[in-house]
Write an enzyme that holds these catalytic residues in place. Structure first.
Site, PDB file in Angstrom:
ATOM      1  CG  ASP A 111     -20.703  77.497   6.588  1.00 34.91           C
ATOM      2  OD1 ASP A 111     -20.228  78.632   6.768  1.00 34.91           O
ATOM      3  OD2 ASP A 111     -20.172  76.651   5.850  1.00 34.91           O
ATOM      4  CD  GLU A 138     -17.439  74.818   6.623  1.00 30.94           C
ATOM      5  OE1 GLU A 138     -16.523  75.285   5.917  1.00 30.94           O
ATOM      6  OE2 GLU A 138     -17.891  75.394   7.636  1.00 30.94           O
ATOM      7  CE  LYS A 191     -17.319  75.732   3.132  1.00 37.93           C
ATOM      8  NZ  LYS A 191     -17.231  77.208   3.004  1.00 37.93           N
TER       9      LYS A 191
END
Length: 238
Positions: A73, A104, A106
């Site tokens: 990401d 990552e 999110k």
């Protein structure tokens, strides 16, 4: 400049990042759109506030043996000394030697997202890294030993109560040397770090700013990426 407050400047930075993450969660209905928006917030933060030698982008990572990582990401990579950065359908492909850290990104930190962060960290750390000799003041010096890239997770909120409590610690601890996460940020609550094999959580009302400073300190400690053995990649031309 009279009346300048460092505390106010740092607080404003945190509120700006947290506000953008919250806006993405509130305004975008589709999970993929939310994910893309979250990645962009963190990527913009890194590209604005990290020193210019570092860049951040969504990417895949490759090595000179033809292996590749999972999609990352937010990859923090060297742009000053890296000659090999490719683009494929809008996605960057970056050599393993150039990676400083992988994250990552999110909307929420939870068990599934931590597991994904572990897997993506391992997919990069298991790649082969070359290290070519360098010349300095007329002398050839051996290449520096490659280092293990940092890995972490970035989110706005947490699925757990308390947000940075025992449940988070248990999931962070369930990782070996390739999978472990070095640091992470939950913008609405705080951040965590790994020191001496143990994770520590810091509850903080300016979490993104505290995390950013910790990231910069760890990047400084890593030093400069090794020089790429370009001939190892050129062998694929045959």
């Amino acid at each position: 400049m009279s009346g300048l407050s460092l505390a106010d400047l740092l607080g404003h930075l945190h509120e700006r990042v947290r506000g953008r993450l919250d806006e993405a969660r509130q305004a975008l209905a589709h999970p993929v759109a939310k994910g893309d928006a979250s990645e962009k917030v963190w990527t913009d933060l890194f590209n604005t506030f990290l020193p210019m030698r570092y860049r951040a982008a969504r990417a895949h990572v490759i090595d000179s043996k033809g292996q590749s990582s999972l999609q990352i990401d937010v990859a923090v990579y060297d742009r000053q000394y890296t000659p090999l950065i490719f683009e494929l359908q809008g996605e960057l492909v970056i050599p393993a030697e150039s990676i400083y850290g992988v994250f990552e990104a999110k909307q929420e930190i939870n068990a599934a997202n931590i597991k994904a962060a572990h897997e993506k960290a391992a997919s990069v750390r298991r790649l082969h890294q070359t290290s070519a000799p360098i010349s300095s003041m007329g002398k050839e010096l051996p290449g520096r030993p490659p280092f293990q890239p940092l890995a972490g997770i970035l989110a706005l909120g947490s699925a757990w109560k308390p947000p940075l409590g025992d449940a988070l610690m248990e999931h962070l601890a369930a990782a070996d040397a390739d999978h472990h996460l070095d640091l992470g940020c939950v913008a609405g609550h705080g951040y965590f770090t790994l020191d001496g094999g143990k994770h520590t959580c810091v509850d903080h009302d300016k979490a993104t700013t505290g995390f950013l400073f910790e990231l910069i300190a760890r990047l400084q400690a890593l030093g400069t990426v090794p020089a790429i053995d370009v001939r190892a990649y050129a062998a694929w031309l045959k």
